[in-house]
Design a protein around this motif. Structure first.
Motif, PDB file in Angstrom:
ATOM      1  N   VAL A  86      -7.026 -15.536  45.714  1.00  0.00           N
ATOM      2  CA  VAL A  86      -6.062 -16.417  45.066  1.00  0.00           C
ATOM      3  C   VAL A  86      -5.891 -17.655  45.922  1.00  0.00           C
ATOM      4  O   VAL A  86      -5.687 -17.554  47.142  1.00  0.00           O
ATOM      5  CB  VAL A  86      -4.700 -15.712  44.870  1.00  0.00           C
ATOM      6  N   GLY A  87      -5.986 -18.813  45.292  1.00  0.00           N
ATOM      7  CA  GLY A  87      -5.781 -20.073  46.006  1.00  0.00           C
ATOM      8  C   GLY A  87      -6.756 -20.240  47.149  1.00  0.00           C
ATOM      9  O   GLY A  87      -7.964 -20.064  47.004  1.00  0.00           O
TER      10      GLY A  87
ATOM     11  N   ASN B 162      -1.311 -14.030  49.216  1.00  0.00           N
ATOM     12  CA  ASN B 162      -1.195 -14.553  47.855  1.00  0.00           C
ATOM     13  C   ASN B 162      -1.390 -13.413  46.861  1.00  0.00           C
ATOM     14  O   ASN B 162      -2.187 -12.501  47.101  1.00  0.00           O
ATOM     15  CB  ASN B 162      -2.245 -15.632  47.589  1.00  0.00           C
TER      16      ASN B 162
ATOM     17  N   PHE C 281      -1.412 -12.257  42.411  1.00  0.00           N
ATOM     18  CA  PHE C 281      -1.494 -12.750  41.042  1.00  0.00           C
ATOM     19  C   PHE C 281      -1.195 -11.632  40.063  1.00  0.00           C
ATOM     20  O   PHE C 281      -1.397 -10.445  40.340  1.00  0.00           O
ATOM     21  CB  PHE C 281      -2.865 -13.372  40.737  1.00  0.00           C
TER      22      PHE C 281
ATOM     23  N   HIS D 123      -1.687 -11.433  35.691  1.00  0.00           N
ATOM     24  CA  HIS D 123      -1.993 -12.116  34.438  1.00  0.00           C
ATOM     25  C   HIS D 123      -1.841 -11.121  33.300  1.00  0.00           C
ATOM     26  O   HIS D 123      -2.431 -10.041  33.320  1.00  0.00           O
ATOM     27  CB  HIS D 123      -3.410 -12.697  34.418  1.00  0.00           C
TER      28      HIS D 123
ATOM     29  N   TRP E  29       4.153 -15.098  47.577  1.00  0.00           N
ATOM     30  CA  TRP E  29       3.362 -16.162  46.957  1.00  0.00           C
ATOM     31  C   TRP E  29       2.678 -15.552  45.745  1.00  0.00           C
ATOM     32  O   TRP E  29       1.962 -14.557  45.869  1.00  0.00           O
ATOM     33  CB  TRP E  29       2.331 -16.724  47.936  1.00  0.00           C
TER      34      TRP E  29
ATOM     35  N   SER F 131       0.892 -16.221  41.663  1.00  0.00           N
ATOM     36  CA  SER F 131       0.456 -16.946  40.474  1.00  0.00           C
ATOM     37  C   SER F 131       0.582 -15.963  39.317  1.00  0.00           C
ATOM     38  O   SER F 131      -0.033 -14.898  39.324  1.00  0.00           O
ATOM     39  CB  SER F 131      -1.003 -17.400  40.630  1.00  0.00           C
TER      40      SER F 131
ATOM     41  N   GLY G  48       0.618 -15.541  35.001  1.00  0.00           N
ATOM     42  CA  GLY G  48       0.272 -16.188  33.745  1.00  0.00           C
ATOM     43  C   GLY G  48       0.352 -15.223  32.581  1.00  0.00           C
ATOM     44  O   GLY G  48       0.332 -14.002  32.752  1.00  0.00           O
TER      45      GLY G  48
END
Length: 129
Positions: free
Chosen positions: A52-53, A59, A61, A63, A100, A102, A104
């Motif tokens: 990620v990133g 990090n 994520f 989804h 941290w 992300s 979606g």
């Protein structure tokens, strides 16, 4: 439908209560009045290998994809999507606030002629009612 498919980074194992998250997502989907209860499915896919990133191992994520049958207006799908994303975001917020992340969400409408199903759960629920 919807079929909820959640992919998440393995470093979230200790932070996510996936059964509670799915319970809330399913309840939200039912509350929209748009989706038949017997068609709702939820599953999580833990991603052991991810980046990620910039590659910081801290990090994370998540989804979420919701696959839905065709035939509903764009306005109805948008309203349902908004409600589902609101629930999803609320559930993730405690983790998001300290890690941290992300996150979606997307709703995908399946093709009406190339989407095949076999489901007797609708009958089971109707017989109970």
């Amino acid at each position: 439908m919807p079929h909820f498919i959640m992919e998440y980074s393995a470093n979230l194992d200790d932070d996510l209560d996936i059964p509670a998250l799915f319970e809330k997502l399913n309840a939200t989907a039912i509350a929209t009045g748009v989706f038949p209860i017997g068609g709702i499915r939820s599953r999580a896919i833990r991603c052991e290998h991810f980046r990620v990133g910039e590659g910081d191992p801290d990090n994370t994520f998540v989804h979420l994809t919701a696959k839905v049958g065709s035939g509903r207006s764009p306005e109805v799908l948008k309203e349902a999507s908004d409600k589902i994303f609101e629930t999803f975001s609320e559930c993730l917020k405690p983790v998001f606030d300290r890690r941290w992340m992300s996150a979606g969400f997307e709703m995908i409408e399946l093709h009406p002629e190339r989407n095949y199903r076999m489901n007797n759960i609708h009958k089971k629920l109707a017989d109970k009612g």
